[in-house]
Design a protein around this motif. Structure first.
Motif, PDB file in Angstrom:
ATOM      1  N   HIS A 101      33.608  46.328  38.303  1.00 46.00           N
ATOM      2  CA  HIS A 101      32.571  45.241  38.271  1.00 46.00           C
ATOM      3  C   HIS A 101      31.965  45.393  39.416  1.00 46.00           C
ATOM      4  CE1 HIS A 101      33.261  42.927  34.510  1.00 46.00           C
ATOM      5  NE2 HIS A 101      34.794  43.392  34.673  1.00 46.00           N
TER       6      HIS A 101
ATOM      7  N   ASP B 276      38.625  39.605  33.151  1.00 45.00           N
ATOM      8  CA  ASP B 276      39.670  38.501  32.619  1.00 45.00           C
ATOM      9  C   ASP B 276      39.256  38.623  31.007  1.00 45.00           C
ATOM     10  OD1 ASP B 276      41.279  36.385  32.577  1.00 45.00           O
ATOM     11  OD2 ASP B 276      40.074  34.905  32.603  1.00 45.00           O
ATOM     12  N   THR B 277      40.131  37.759  30.028  1.00 45.26           N
ATOM     13  CA  THR B 277      39.985  37.837  28.748  1.00 45.26           C
ATOM     14  C   THR B 277      38.951  37.267  28.466  1.00 45.26           C
ATOM     15  OG1 THR B 277      41.162  35.634  28.561  1.00 45.26           O
ATOM     16  CG2 THR B 277      42.742  37.638  28.643  1.00 45.26           C
TER      17      THR B 277
ATOM     18  N   GLY C 159      35.815  38.686  27.708  1.00 43.72           N
ATOM     19  CA  GLY C 159      34.521  39.180  28.323  1.00 43.72           C
ATOM     20  C   GLY C 159      34.183  38.499  29.634  1.00 43.72           C
ATOM     21  N   ARG C 160      34.847  37.753  29.932  1.00 43.98           N
ATOM     22  CA  ARG C 160      34.836  36.876  31.341  1.00 43.98           C
ATOM     23  C   ARG C 160      35.088  37.791  32.412  1.00 43.98           C
ATOM     24  NH1 ARG C 160      36.888  31.404  28.986  1.00 43.98           N
ATOM     25  NH2 ARG C 160      38.839  32.675  28.737  1.00 43.98           N
ATOM     26  N   SER C 161      34.674  37.423  33.811  1.00 45.69           N
ATOM     27  CA  SER C 161      35.287  37.753  34.881  1.00 45.69           C
ATOM     28  C   SER C 161      35.565  36.615  35.827  1.00 45.69           C
ATOM     29  CB  SER C 161      34.209  38.897  35.760  1.00 45.69           C
ATOM     30  OG  SER C 161      34.097  40.027  34.845  1.00 45.69           O
ATOM     31  N   ILE C 162      36.756  36.873  36.693  1.00 45.90           N
ATOM     32  CA  ILE C 162      36.899  35.712  37.685  1.00 45.90           C
ATOM     33  C   ILE C 162      37.031  36.195  38.966  1.00 45.90           C
ATOM     34  CG2 ILE C 162      38.167  34.554  35.842  1.00 45.90           C
ATOM     35  CD1 ILE C 162      40.704  35.698  37.051  1.00 45.90           C
TER      36      ILE C 162
END
Length: 150
Positions: free
Chosen positions: A4, A24-25, A27-30
């Motif tokens: 990313h 993250d699960t 399609g998210r990012s943290i």
């Protein structure tokens, strides 16, 4: 695992900081970033922007927004003003008072005439230049004369 690109986090004071997000699960990012002040943070990747508020959900200033004489007393004492409630049945008389006089009394409130103002500039711009206004007037008269004649 995909790499990313970093996002830019803008703090309430305007300073910027870069943050790398982890996948993250769904399609998210943290990402996690320690903060030093409360306020509104802006997170952007260049094309999308998100806002995040940091701080208490119910700050003390919004806990009780009702105005009472007790809450206003320190400000009234410091400014020499008074407290008048709209809708109490009587409207106070409004007077102009000099800066060294009291700004409130029984059934009256004063507006201080400080004379504190500074004019820093003044300019006038005509709506139309004189020649354009003259052409419009003459053109209107000619159009009216032609219309009347036909």
């Amino acid at each position: 695992m995909s790499v990313h690109r970093p996002v830019t986090v803008t703090a309430p004071d305007g300073s910027n900081q870069s943050l790398i997000l982890s996948p993250d699960t769904g399609g998210r990012s943290i990402g996690s970033l320690p903060i030093s002040e409360m306020g509104l943070y802006r997170v952007t990747d260049g094309s999308r922007t998100a806002l995040a508020a940091a701080g208490p959900l119910n700050p003390i200033e919004f806990a009780d927004v009702r105005t009472t004489p007790e809450k206003l007393a320190p400000v009234v004492a410091a400014t020499g003003g008074g407290i008048f409630w709209v809708g109490s049945g009587t409207m106070p008389e409004i007077r102009r008072v000099s800066p060294d006089r009291a700004a409130a009394g029984r059934n009256w409130m004063g507006l201080r005439a400080n004379g504190d103002y500074t004019v820093t500039g003044f300019s006038e711009t005509p709506l139309l230049p004189g020649i354009a206004a003259l052409l419009l007037i003459v053109g209107g008269l000619l159009a009216a004369w032609r219309r009347e004649g036909s």
